[in-house]
Design a protein around this motif. Structure first.
Motif, PDB file in Angstrom:
ATOM      1  N   ILE A  87      90.605 -49.025 -51.247  1.00 19.89           N
ATOM      2  CA  ILE A  87      91.342 -47.949 -50.588  1.00 19.89           C
ATOM      3  C   ILE A  87      90.484 -46.693 -50.488  1.00 19.89           C
ATOM      4  O   ILE A  87      90.337 -46.088 -49.421  1.00 19.89           O
ATOM      5  N   GLY A  88      89.889 -46.311 -51.602  1.00 22.67           N
ATOM      6  CA  GLY A  88      89.000 -45.151 -51.575  1.00 22.67           C
ATOM      7  C   GLY A  88      87.747 -45.423 -50.758  1.00 22.67           C
ATOM      8  O   GLY A  88      87.246 -44.540 -50.046  1.00 22.67           O
ATOM      9  N   GLY A  89      87.230 -46.642 -50.862  1.00 20.05           N
ATOM     10  CA  GLY A  89      86.043 -46.999 -50.095  1.00 20.05           C
ATOM     11  C   GLY A  89      86.290 -46.909 -48.600  1.00 20.05           C
ATOM     12  O   GLY A  89      85.455 -46.389 -47.848  1.00 20.05           O
ATOM     13  N   GLU A  90      87.439 -47.405 -48.155  1.00 19.92           N
ATOM     14  CA  GLU A  90      87.772 -47.352 -46.729  1.00 19.92           C
ATOM     15  C   GLU A  90      87.921 -45.908 -46.252  1.00 19.92           C
ATOM     16  O   GLU A  90      87.469 -45.555 -45.150  1.00 19.92           O
ATOM     17  N   ALA A  91      88.547 -45.064 -47.089  1.00 20.78           N
ATOM     18  CA  ALA A  91      88.735 -43.661 -46.704  1.00 20.78           C
ATOM     19  C   ALA A  91      87.396 -42.976 -46.429  1.00 20.78           C
ATOM     20  O   ALA A  91      87.254 -42.216 -45.469  1.00 20.78           O
ATOM     21  N   VAL A  92      86.403 -43.287 -47.256  1.00 23.33           N
ATOM     22  CA  VAL A  92      85.085 -42.674 -47.060  1.00 23.33           C
ATOM     23  C   VAL A  92      84.346 -43.344 -45.911  1.00 23.33           C
ATOM     24  O   VAL A  92      83.690 -42.672 -45.104  1.00 23.33           O
ATOM     25  N   ALA A  93      84.437 -44.661 -45.803  1.00 23.22           N
ATOM     26  CA  ALA A  93      83.752 -45.379 -44.725  1.00 23.22           C
ATOM     27  C   ALA A  93      84.197 -44.891 -43.356  1.00 23.22           C
ATOM     28  O   ALA A  93      83.398 -44.877 -42.406  1.00 23.22           O
ATOM     29  N   LYS A  94      85.464 -44.471 -43.250  1.00 22.36           N
ATOM     30  CA  LYS A  94      86.002 -44.027 -41.965  1.00 22.36           C
ATOM     31  C   LYS A  94      85.994 -42.509 -41.797  1.00 22.36           C
ATOM     32  O   LYS A  94      86.482 -41.991 -40.796  1.00 22.36           O
ATOM     33  N   THR A 101      81.972 -35.751 -47.139  1.00 23.19           N
ATOM     34  CA  THR A 101      82.820 -36.716 -47.845  1.00 23.19           C
ATOM     35  C   THR A 101      81.923 -37.782 -48.463  1.00 23.19           C
ATOM     36  O   THR A 101      81.180 -38.473 -47.749  1.00 23.19           O
ATOM     37  N   LEU A 102      81.993 -37.899 -49.788  1.00 24.93           N
ATOM     38  CA  LEU A 102      81.192 -38.876 -50.517  1.00 24.93           C
ATOM     39  C   LEU A 102      82.115 -39.789 -51.317  1.00 24.93           C
ATOM     40  O   LEU A 102      83.280 -39.464 -51.553  1.00 24.93           O
ATOM     41  N   LEU A 103      81.579 -40.906 -51.731  1.00 20.92           N
ATOM     42  CA  LEU A 103      82.309 -41.846 -52.568  1.00 20.92           C
ATOM     43  C   LEU A 103      81.579 -42.025 -53.889  1.00 20.92           C
ATOM     44  O   LEU A 103      80.357 -42.169 -53.912  1.00 20.92           O
ATOM     45  N   ASP A 127      79.201 -49.975 -43.291  1.00 17.64           N
ATOM     46  CA  ASP A 127      79.958 -48.736 -43.066  1.00 17.64           C
ATOM     47  C   ASP A 127      79.672 -47.654 -44.098  1.00 17.64           C
ATOM     48  O   ASP A 127      80.131 -46.520 -43.950  1.00 17.64           O
ATOM     49  N   LEU A 128      78.942 -48.010 -45.162  1.00 19.73           N
ATOM     50  CA  LEU A 128      78.562 -47.042 -46.182  1.00 19.73           C
ATOM     51  C   LEU A 128      77.055 -47.109 -46.394  1.00 19.73           C
ATOM     52  O   LEU A 128      76.440 -48.162 -46.218  1.00 19.73           O
ATOM     53  N   VAL A 129      76.481 -45.988 -46.781  1.00 23.35           N
ATOM     54  CA  VAL A 129      75.055 -45.970 -47.122  1.00 23.35           C
ATOM     55  C   VAL A 129      74.902 -45.465 -48.551  1.00 23.35           C
ATOM     56  O   VAL A 129      75.617 -44.548 -48.971  1.00 23.35           O
ATOM     57  N   PRO A 130      74.003 -46.057 -49.343  1.00 20.29           N
ATOM     58  CA  PRO A 130      73.790 -45.586 -50.710  1.00 20.29           C
ATOM     59  C   PRO A 130      73.140 -44.212 -50.712  1.00 20.29           C
ATOM     60  O   PRO A 130      72.223 -43.955 -49.933  1.00 20.29           O
ATOM     61  N   VAL A 131      73.633 -43.354 -51.588  1.00 15.34           N
ATOM     62  CA  VAL A 131      73.103 -41.991 -51.710  1.00 15.34           C
ATOM     63  C   VAL A 131      72.308 -41.846 -52.998  1.00 15.34           C
ATOM     64  O   VAL A 131      71.140 -41.472 -52.990  1.00 15.34           O
ATOM     65  N   ALA A 132      72.959 -42.142 -54.121  1.00 14.72           N
ATOM     66  CA  ALA A 132      72.283 -41.991 -55.413  1.00 14.72           C
ATOM     67  C   ALA A 132      73.001 -42.800 -56.482  1.00 14.72           C
ATOM     68  O   ALA A 132      74.231 -42.768 -56.576  1.00 14.72           O
ATOM     69  N   TYR A 267      78.028 -42.953 -52.544  1.00 16.46           N
ATOM     70  CA  TYR A 267      77.816 -43.489 -51.207  1.00 16.46           C
ATOM     71  C   TYR A 267      78.317 -42.470 -50.185  1.00 16.46           C
ATOM     72  O   TYR A 267      79.109 -41.579 -50.513  1.00 16.46           O
ATOM     73  N   ALA A 268      77.882 -42.635 -48.935  1.00 12.52           N
ATOM     74  CA  ALA A 268      78.318 -41.765 -47.846  1.00 12.52           C
ATOM     75  C   ALA A 268      78.632 -42.622 -46.632  1.00 12.52           C
ATOM     76  O   ALA A 268      78.178 -43.777 -46.535  1.00 12.52           O
ATOM     77  N   PRO A 269      79.407 -42.097 -45.672  1.00 20.41           N
ATOM     78  CA  PRO A 269      79.670 -42.864 -44.451  1.00 20.41           C
ATOM     79  C   PRO A 269      78.368 -43.167 -43.713  1.00 20.41           C
ATOM     80  O   PRO A 269      77.453 -42.341 -43.686  1.00 20.41           O
ATOM     81  N   ALA A 270      78.281 -44.351 -43.128  1.00 18.79           N
ATOM     82  CA  ALA A 270      77.104 -44.697 -42.331  1.00 18.79           C
ATOM     83  C   ALA A 270      76.937 -43.682 -41.210  1.00 18.79           C
ATOM     84  O   ALA A 270      77.921 -43.248 -40.588  1.00 18.79           O
ATOM     85  N   GLY A 271      75.703 -43.302 -40.954  1.00 17.97           N
ATOM     86  CA  GLY A 271      75.436 -42.298 -39.932  1.00 17.97           C
ATOM     87  C   GLY A 271      75.241 -40.906 -40.480  1.00 17.97           C
ATOM     88  O   GLY A 271      74.888 -39.986 -39.736  1.00 17.97           O
ATOM     89  N   THR A 272      75.468 -40.733 -41.791  1.00 14.45           N
ATOM     90  CA  THR A 272      75.215 -39.431 -42.408  1.00 14.45           C
ATOM     91  C   THR A 272      73.726 -39.098 -42.263  1.00 14.45           C
ATOM     92  O   THR A 272      72.881 -39.953 -42.508  1.00 14.45           O
TER      93      THR A 272
END
Length: 335
Positions: A87-94, A101-103, A127-132, A267-272
């Motif tokens: 649920i949280g993952g989808e909220a950030v992915a979209k 907005t980060l996850l 739909d998500l990209v790793p940040v750190a 993680y962050a939404p793809a395209g960040t």
């Protein structure tokens, strides 16, 4: 004699094409550069996809303050739990890929959930990209003090002598503590009933109340272990925890190669924009070197685990292969 021009002519098809390409490159580069210079211009929200009080929540909140100071903007932590973190993952992915907005998630949402949820509403890998990366989180095999076994070997023997009579809790189907228990059951040839909860904290509450026999804890039970309210029998890692140097690993107890460690991170939404991801990675890694976050992570029995985004991605892929094997063997499905 052939004349050599020092520059391309400004007119003609070739000159016009070169000018168009150059103008396009400049046009594409300017907004990105301007965006990265302006970011952050407002508060940054960190969505934790598990309930308050769990390992992901505590790690996120320990890093929010130093990250806020580094960025010069408020960093707000918000919990959106459910469906094993989906649920949280989808909220950030979209969410908009603007860096605001980060996850914060366990590695399980990326490396485990695609194996157990056939119809996920988003694709973590796309739909998500790793940040750190933030922390390597261990799991501890814990029971009530009155549990008849005094050590890990005795626990496994008791479990084998009482098939189906014992129950264990977890933060949910497919969570790292759940997979740790399934790995143990598979390797030891034992059986116990799984009771999934919405987070590690509720599962621990029922263990303390005597509703469960054991569980693999991601660190939230440590204060209770130290207070004598919970007994720790083993560490589900390849090496012992500095917090409990006298507690053996399950590998030492006879389950060779047992490793249920996971890596929690952002993680962050793809395209960040890549500049924003690079800045966040830099600041999060700096924050992980500070005493406050390191002590909070250590208090959970984990270890700070700074990585580049590429290293974090590769770790998730490696874990996906390791846990995917257990999921297929045990036929684990999501809630």
């Amino acid at each position: 004699m052939r004349l050599i021009h020092s520059r391309a002519p400004a007119t003609g098809p070739r000159g016009r094409n070169a000018s168009v390409v150059l103008a396009a490159i400049i046009a594409l580069a300017l907004p990105t550069a301007a965006f990265s210079q302006a970011w952050p211009a407002k508060p940054v929200k960190v969505v934790v996809n598990f309930p308050p009080g769990g390992a992901a929540d505590q790690i996120a909140r320990s890093l929010a303050q130093p990250l806020q100071e580094a960025l010069g903007q408020p960093v707000v932590v918000e919990n959106k739990s459910g469906a094993g973190g989906n649920i949280g993952g989808e909220a950030v992915a979209k969410a908009a890929p603007d860096g605001y907005t980060l996850l914060m998630s366990s590695g399980g949402m990326v490396s485990v959930n695609p194996h157990i949820y056939p119809k996920m509403p988003f694709d973590p890998a796309k739909d998500l990209v790793p940040v750190a990366s933030a922390a390597r989180v261990l799991v501890f095999l814990v029971t009530q003090p009155a549990f008849p076994a005094k050590d890990a070997k005795g626990f496994l023997a008791h479990l084998k002598a009482n098939p189906g009579k014992l129950s264990f809790g977890s933060p949910g189907n497919g969570s790292s503590p759940h997979l740790a228990a399934e790995m143990m059951k598979s390797q030891a040839g034992v059986f116990a009933t799984h009771v999934p909860y919405r987070g590690a904290a509720p599962a621990l509450t029922d263990l303390l109340a005597g509703q469960l026999d054991f569980l693999f804890d991601p660190g939230v039970a440590i204060p209770h272990i130290k207070a004598g309210k919970v007994k720790v029998l083993a560490v589900g890692s390849l090496r012992r925890s500095p917090l409990f140097p006298d507690v053996p690993t399950l590998d030492e107890a006879g389950l060779k190669g047992f490793d249920a460690d996971t890596v929690f991170g952002f993680y962050a939404p793809a395209g960040t924009p890549t500049q924003v991801i690079a800045r966040l990675n830099l600041e999060i890694n700096k924050a992980l070197a500070l005493p406050g976050p390191r002590e909070r992570i250590a208090a959970l029995g984990g270890e700070a685990a700074p990585m580049t985004p590429e290293q974090f991605r590769d770790k998730a892929l490696e874990d996906g292969k390791r846990f995917g094997k257990v999921i297929r063997e045990q036929k684990i499905v999501g809630d």
